[in-house]
Design a protein around this motif. Sequence first.
Motif, PDB file in Angstrom:
ATOM      1  N   UNK A 347       0.841  -1.187   0.000  1.00 56.04           N
ATOM      2  CA  UNK A 347       0.000   0.000   0.000  1.00 56.04           C
ATOM      3  C   UNK A 347       0.886   1.250   0.000  1.00 56.04           C
ATOM      4  N   UNK A 348       0.462   2.240  -0.758  1.00 54.15           N
ATOM      5  CA  UNK A 348       1.237   3.478  -0.893  1.00 54.15           C
ATOM      6  C   UNK A 348       0.354   4.666  -0.519  1.00 54.15           C
ATOM      7  N   UNK A 349       0.668   5.294   0.595  1.00 54.25           N
ATOM      8  CA  UNK A 349      -0.069   6.486   1.022  1.00 54.25           C
ATOM      9  C   UNK A 349       0.666   7.738   0.547  1.00 54.25           C
ATOM     10  N   UNK A 350      -0.086   8.815   0.384  1.00 52.98           N
ATOM     11  CA  UNK A 350       0.516  10.051  -0.118  1.00 52.98           C
ATOM     12  C   UNK A 350      -0.354  11.223   0.323  1.00 52.98           C
ATOM     13  N   UNK A 351       0.196  12.190   1.081  1.00 56.48           N
ATOM     14  CA  UNK A 351      -0.622  13.340   1.510  1.00 56.48           C
ATOM     15  C   UNK A 351      -1.116  14.179   0.347  1.00 56.48           C
ATOM     16  N   UNK A 352      -0.525  13.995  -0.843  1.00 52.77           N
ATOM     17  CA  UNK A 352      -0.968  14.726  -2.026  1.00 52.77           C
ATOM     18  C   UNK A 352      -2.140  14.091  -2.733  1.00 52.77           C
ATOM     19  N   UNK A 353      -2.596  12.931  -2.268  1.00 50.88           N
ATOM     20  CA  UNK A 353      -3.780  12.296  -2.846  1.00 50.88           C
ATOM     21  C   UNK A 353      -5.015  12.903  -2.180  1.00 50.88           C
ATOM     22  N   UNK A 354      -5.555  13.955  -2.788  1.00 50.23           N
ATOM     23  CA  UNK A 354      -6.722  14.642  -2.239  1.00 50.23           C
ATOM     24  C   UNK A 354      -7.845  14.633  -3.262  1.00 50.23           C
ATOM     25  N   UNK A 355      -9.022  14.967  -2.820  1.00 51.07           N
ATOM     26  CA  UNK A 355     -10.203  15.022  -3.682  1.00 51.07           C
ATOM     27  C   UNK A 355     -10.794  16.422  -3.589  1.00 51.07           C
ATOM     28  N   UNK A 356     -11.663  16.794  -4.540  1.00 49.55           N
ATOM     29  CA  UNK A 356     -12.298  18.117  -4.469  1.00 49.55           C
ATOM     30  C   UNK A 356     -12.956  18.340  -3.116  1.00 49.55           C
ATOM     31  N   UNK A 357     -12.683  19.500  -2.531  1.00 47.22           N
ATOM     32  CA  UNK A 357     -13.206  19.816  -1.207  1.00 47.22           C
ATOM     33  C   UNK A 357     -12.161  19.766  -0.120  1.00 47.22           C
ATOM     34  N   UNK A 358     -10.962  19.236  -0.459  1.00 46.34           N
ATOM     35  CA  UNK A 358      -9.844  19.184   0.483  1.00 46.34           C
ATOM     36  C   UNK A 358      -8.620  19.753  -0.215  1.00 46.34           C
ATOM     37  N   UNK A 359      -7.888  20.627   0.456  1.00 42.33           N
ATOM     38  CA  UNK A 359      -6.720  21.256  -0.162  1.00 42.33           C
ATOM     39  C   UNK A 359      -5.653  21.470   0.905  1.00 42.33           C
ATOM     40  N   UNK A 360      -4.512  21.995   0.466  1.00 38.83           N
ATOM     41  CA  UNK A 360      -3.332  22.119   1.325  1.00 38.83           C
ATOM     42  C   UNK A 360      -3.203  23.528   1.904  1.00 38.83           C
ATOM     43  N   UNK A 361      -2.442  23.603   2.981  1.00 33.74           N
ATOM     44  CA  UNK A 361      -1.955  24.884   3.471  1.00 33.74           C
ATOM     45  C   UNK A 361      -0.492  25.014   3.050  1.00 33.74           C
ATOM     46  N   UNK A 362       0.133  26.125   3.432  1.00 38.24           N
ATOM     47  CA  UNK A 362       1.541  26.349   3.085  1.00 38.24           C
ATOM     48  C   UNK A 362       2.495  25.872   4.171  1.00 38.24           C
ATOM     49  N   UNK A 363       2.061  24.958   5.002  1.00 37.70           N
ATOM     50  CA  UNK A 363       2.942  24.309   5.971  1.00 37.70           C
ATOM     51  C   UNK A 363       4.181  23.801   5.229  1.00 37.70           C
ATOM     52  N   UNK A 364       5.391  24.285   5.573  1.00 32.66           N
ATOM     53  CA  UNK A 364       6.587  23.904   4.816  1.00 32.66           C
ATOM     54  C   UNK A 364       6.968  22.435   4.943  1.00 32.66           C
TER      55      UNK A 364
END
Length: 733
Positions: A347-364
């Motif tokens: 299994x491969x998890x990735x914080x960049x795997x998002x769906x419409x309605x969820x987005x990122x902040x600029x946390x470095x």
Amino acid sequence: MSKSKPTPPPATPTPREAVSNAKLEELDQNREDSHGQFLTTNQGVRINDDHNSLKAGERGPTLLEDFIFREKMTHFDHERIPERIVHARGVAAHGYFEAYDNNASLTRAAFLQPGVKTPVFARFSTVAGSRGSTDLARDTRGFSVKFYTEEGVYDLVGNNMPVFHIQDAAKFPDLVHAVKPEPHNEIPQATAAHDTFWDFISVTPEAMHIIMWLMSDRALPRSLRMMEGFGVHTFRLIDAAGKSRFVKFHWKPLLGVHGVAWEEAQQVSGKDPDFHRRDLWNSIEMGAYPEWELGVQVVEEEDEFKFDFDLLDPTKLIPEDLVPVQPLGKMVLNRNVDNYFAETEQVAFHPGHVVPGIDFSNDPLLQGRLFSYTDTQLKRLGGPNFHEIPINRSLCPMHNGQRDGHMRQAINKGQTSYSPNLLNDNFPKQAKQAEGGFVSHPERIEAHKVRARSKSFVDHYSQARLFWNSQTEVEQMHMVKALRFEIGHVLQESIRSRMLILLSQVSEDLAARVAEGLGLAVPSAEGVQINLNVGADTDPAPYQSGPAKADTGRDSALSMAVTAKANAGKESIKTRHVAILATDGADLEAIADLMKALMDQGAQTAIVATHLGSIKGENGQQMLVNGTFQSTASVLYDAVYVAGGAASVAKLKQDADAVRFVNEAYRHCKPIAASAAGIELLKAAAYPGATDILDAEGVVTSDDAQVGELAKKFMAAMAQHRFWDRELKAMPA
């Protein structure tokens, strides 16, 4: 036949030896000593700042053009094969997530809409150890969930602690290099109790908050089913109108949050290093499905700067007393994997795997992980098609122009694999936002390209102090002992002294108590600066934390003991493991009555005796034995009951292992019950000079052979999990 004398070694090297020596000289040419040298890239370019990724402004997103960060992270991601660099030891299970009816106002994400049920796959892991290490290491635990939503895969990649060691992803390779076994001898395994980790921490004060968590009982969960999870970073939820809100994700276990004693964890590692894995597997197999609620702390965009910490700082949390957690839905894990490698390992998890309605902040830290995770999977899983491995595959259709590559599984038809095109009527076409197309939140950014850290990130001690102050007296004692153990394994006194300086910034009392165990005095922190050597053109001052706030207050959610007491009347004893100590001559009728009462409430029972097979009761009846004092131990159970029956108890009192079984259960603050003659075994197990075991908290006894009332009191004690205050009055664990 006489033996020939050994031939003395030749005065000059043989031809073979000469070749070997030449090879050694060639190897010596490749050995490097970095002492006294400048830090460079792999191409020899001197690095001015290795502590911050290149961002659009101090609080802006990380830029892809940062070749220094990309080279460093790429090399780090590919250092170990075939197991994961971190989170190598894991266990996973399938289940589902069902959304509550209150989320539409927060997000347009389809899987969070009222009543939607989504398949999930959850993986739990330790961080530092290899695949062969123990489950009960003092460590952060990974807590990641893959949602197979109708809009694509969403991965909530998290830990069981809400904060991280570092503020910028550029330092992640350094952190992991420091905590892993030391490179010259590959020692020690799955522990931070060594020089390189504490050397790194002693010059990285931003880590002091998570150090408080790691030294607490949070680092020693009783079960993965009794462990919180956190998304760590600040994310965004976007509603149907495009409005953005900042959120922190939380997983709350319905069984409550519980830990074990450090001594107990060490014993479990020897008795059953697969303790957490086995517990999760067995619970699902018996139908006692683990459950968590997913919730969020919500901060409106206009309130982004109302706190005395920065929402983008991954070393900070939002106190729940300030912003309560709003529940979004419930996850239930109800099916074990069919094949460990094919599912749990691949299994491969990735914080960049998002769906419409969820987005990122600029946390470095988050921004850097968005690059690192893809790069890691490319190496670990053989190439760019890791998303086609069954456990990673989206349940909704996938259509794009990506083709070929190692281990391609999809058989794509047609002539075109590019866009735009007219040969295929421009299909697959882009989706409008109204058609479910993902649109990044249009955040306005005006900034210079800089390698810098926001000045709002530099309070490294206040939240560490908040955590310390929020713990009960016995929890603080556990933290002191943990720090003495960890730092006590550090050989360099200078590292121990630097750590005492940092601890004194969190709490003078904490530092003094740790110092006493190390045989040191707390050094003065006056005038001390931790120079991060960030380059001649960079002022180190921004990286120096000011003093912690004098009054940080307390947050009740940070103490497991406070939370457990608050929930004592609410928590069930479902899945708790109870050892019933008995042998030939025991009162089997009373045992049967107690077992029924416990199992009716979902607890699990096991007869532990002096021998396997069956034990015979006072009246000749028999009962199967589940284990012996040689094959099991008290550390594998949540509570202990000593059955009545004079003949049984007399034999148990003569068995040193049986006496130690009760002794250890008491030492580890577990609920204990005994009826009739069984009380005599409790007396035999008591510590000399300690508080009378029969009067101690969590010890339930009855002179009557009938166990009805005793069972009620015993189960009430079990619902509290542990009685840690015993350590303040008796022999500490």
